[in-house]
Enzyme design. Structure first.
Site, PDB file in Angstrom:
ATOM      1  N   TYR A  40       0.908  -1.294  -0.185  1.00 28.41           N
ATOM      2  CA  TYR A  40      -0.010  -0.167  -0.368  1.00 28.41           C
ATOM      3  C   TYR A  40       1.183   1.310  -0.140  1.00 28.41           C
ATOM      4  CZ  TYR A  40      -3.685  -3.138   1.679  1.00 28.41           C
ATOM      5  OH  TYR A  40      -4.718  -4.057   1.383  1.00 28.41           O
ATOM      6  N   HIS A  98       0.189 -11.123   1.515  1.00 30.70           N
ATOM      7  CA  HIS A  98      -0.848 -11.158   0.732  1.00 30.70           C
ATOM      8  C   HIS A  98      -1.121 -11.459  -0.510  1.00 30.70           C
ATOM      9  CE1 HIS A  98      -1.641  -6.605  -0.055  1.00 30.70           C
ATOM     10  NE2 HIS A  98      -3.437  -7.109  -0.317  1.00 30.70           N
TER      11      HIS A  98
END
Length: 268
Positions: A40, A98
């Site tokens: 992110y 992830h």
């Protein structure tokens, strides 16, 4: 038994001052769980907003996710330590893999082993996975044991109910975390959701989030607007009826929003 808070603040796609403001506002209106990820590009800003809030670290639950480039044994722990430095903490509460990235050249067993080692070193209190299908979850269980997998964070919304995967996870005692519960806002205009919202004098977002909570999932909606952050939290007190739940169950349309090439495995 894993402990994952039911309601958190997501930070996907939020960067710079926008994420600082979102986390600050979120903490001020009562959020205590923050979800971020290495990819992110906002861990430092999240850390800054938390530090500025003055809220004690042990009052918060922080999640981050290891990016694909760091899945090898020699890279995973150093990358997590870098995340901790950015987040200004000695340990996170939860660290996830992830995406499975099945062909990235690192065996899943090695990645899960390194993640378990990070937990053993006290860098993270719990570990888990994200975007794993049934087969890969089975492989992760084989690598570290199901008691070591606190959650599988997956895309789930009234338009993507993922029943087969959810049923498998619940059978194994692995907690389900729903992300993109509002399907990028698409479900907010849904006539069925809107009608339920009107009946309860609630917002469509509250209805979709309450639906997920009612099914036992954790949710991590994000917003850049303080009033929406506060409003979303109220989903926790919205009691949907069995009829409401049955109506939302009919909205399934396999409406997947996120499935990056090379990162996702074959979905169930």
């Amino acid at each position: 038994m894993s402990h994952i808070p039911a309601f958190g603040l997501g930070t996907f796609r939020l960067q710079g001052q926008i994420v600082i403001d979102s986390v600050r506002n979120g903490l001020e209106v009562g959020y205590r769980t923050i979800d971020t990820a290495q990819i992110y590009g906002n861990e430092a800003e999240v850390g800054e907003a938390i530090a500025a809030s003055g809220i004690a670290r042990d009052a918060l639950f922080l999640t981050t996710k290891i990016w694909v480039d760091h899945y090898s044994r020699e890279k995973l722990i150093p990358s997590l330590k870098e995340s901790l430095r950015k987040l200004r903490t000695d340990a996170v509460d939860l660290t996830l893999i992830h995406w499975p990235a099945p062909n990235n050249g690192v065996p899943l067993e090695e990645t899960m082993g390194a993640l378990a080692e990070a937990k053993a070193q006290g860098l993270t209190k719990q570990i888990g996975v994200s975007n794993f299908n049934i087969e890969l979850t089975k492989q992760a269980i084989a690598a570290v044991g199901k008691d070591n997998i606190a959650t599988n964070q997956i895309e789930l919304s009234p338009y993507l109910q993922n029943r087969k995967l959810v049923s498998f996870l619940q059978q194994e005692g692995i907690h389900v975390t729903s992300y993109m519960t509002l399907a990028y806002g698409k479900v907010l205009g849904d006539p069925v959701i809107r009608a339920i919202a009107e009946r309860h004098r609630a917002t469509p977002a509250q209805v979709a989030l309450a639906w997920a909570l009612h099914l036992g999932y954790s949710v991590i909606p994000s917003s850049t607007k303080r009033e929406n952050l506060a409003s979303n939290l109220l989903a926790q007190t919205l009691e949907l009826t069995a009829d409401d739940m049955a109506q939302i169950a009919t909205l399934e349309r396999n409406g997947r929003e996120v499935s990056p090439e090379g990162l996702a495995a074959q979905w169930d």
